[in-house]
Design a protein around this motif. Structure first.
Motif, PDB file in Angstrom:
ATOM      1  N   CYS A 110      73.860   7.352 -54.858  1.00  0.00           N
ATOM      2  CA  CYS A 110      73.361   6.537 -55.957  1.00  0.00           C
ATOM      3  C   CYS A 110      73.943   7.091 -57.260  1.00  0.00           C
ATOM      4  CB  CYS A 110      71.835   6.588 -55.975  1.00  0.00           C
ATOM      5  SG  CYS A 110      71.124   5.799 -57.429  1.00  0.00           S
TER       6      CYS A 110
ATOM      7  N   CYS B 129      70.766   8.479 -59.573  1.00  0.00           N
ATOM      8  CA  CYS B 129      69.948   9.651 -59.238  1.00  0.00           C
ATOM      9  C   CYS B 129      70.592  10.568 -58.215  1.00  0.00           C
ATOM     10  CB  CYS B 129      68.562   9.211 -58.764  1.00  0.00           C
ATOM     11  SG  CYS B 129      68.559   8.493 -57.112  1.00  0.00           S
TER      12      CYS B 129
ATOM     13  N   CYS C 145      70.758   3.502 -55.151  1.00  0.00           N
ATOM     14  CA  CYS C 145      69.723   3.464 -54.124  1.00  0.00           C
ATOM     15  C   CYS C 145      68.828   2.268 -54.443  1.00  0.00           C
ATOM     16  CB  CYS C 145      68.924   4.768 -54.092  1.00  0.00           C
ATOM     17  SG  CYS C 145      67.834   5.008 -55.504  1.00  0.00           S
TER      18      CYS C 145
ATOM     19  N   CYS D  91      66.545   2.643 -57.645  1.00  0.00           N
ATOM     20  CA  CYS D  91      67.259   2.549 -58.914  1.00  0.00           C
ATOM     21  C   CYS D  91      67.797   1.137 -59.143  1.00  0.00           C
ATOM     22  CB  CYS D  91      68.398   3.557 -58.966  1.00  0.00           C
ATOM     23  SG  CYS D  91      67.830   5.270 -59.085  1.00  0.00           S
TER      24      CYS D  91
HETATM   25 ZN   LIG Z   1      68.865   6.183 -57.223  1.00  0.00          ZN
END
Ligand SMILES: [Zn+2]
Length: 136
Positions: free
Chosen positions: A20, A23, A54, A57
């Motif tokens: 991701c 994050c 992800c 997010c």
């Molecule tokens: Zn994420």
């Protein structure tokens, strides 16, 4: 919304290190940087239209984090016809990149600032200041 081809999707995941972008989680969904209207877009997204995020997010980016997403290049305004001109911040690497097809090229923060301003003008500066200032 038009889905990316398998080639583009897999290329974007590879380019972003299978993580991701926001994050760093090892989970991947394809995020469309360019917002598309309710009617969807007839254009199939290219690699520079896409980012690896992800699911958490990805959802946040479309909702409460919109301002932050614009300031970091995770989203681009609908009218931006060349999303490769908007740099992308990878917080888990503390690094800015510009996307070029299936490659990402590391750039300095001042270069990222210059790129963002050349697309958005003062609006980019405002977004950056609000992110740096801790506001969303
Ligand atoms: Zn994420």
């Amino acid at each position: 919304m038009t889905a990316p081809t398998t080639e583009v999707r897999n290329g974007v995941y590879l380019r972003d290190g299978y993580r991701c972008v926001m994050c760093g989680a090892l989970e991947k969904t394809f995020q469309h940087r360019r917002a598309v209207g309710m009617g969807g877009s007839r254009n199939v997204p290219t690699a520079v239209d896409g980012l690896t995020l992800c699911l958490t997010c990805n959802v946040a980016c479309e909702r409460e984090l919109q301002g932050k997403a614009l300031a970091n290049g995770w989203k681009v305004r609908r009218w931006v016809t060349a999303p490769e001109r908007v740099p992308v911040y990878f917080p888990h690497e503390f690094a800015w990149y510009r996307l070029e097809g299936l490659n990402r090229i590391r750039i300095s923060a001042p270069v990222a600032m210059e790129m963002g301003c050349s697309v958005y003008g003062d609006e980019w500066m405002q977004w950056r200041l609000s992110v740096i200032g801790g506001a969303r």
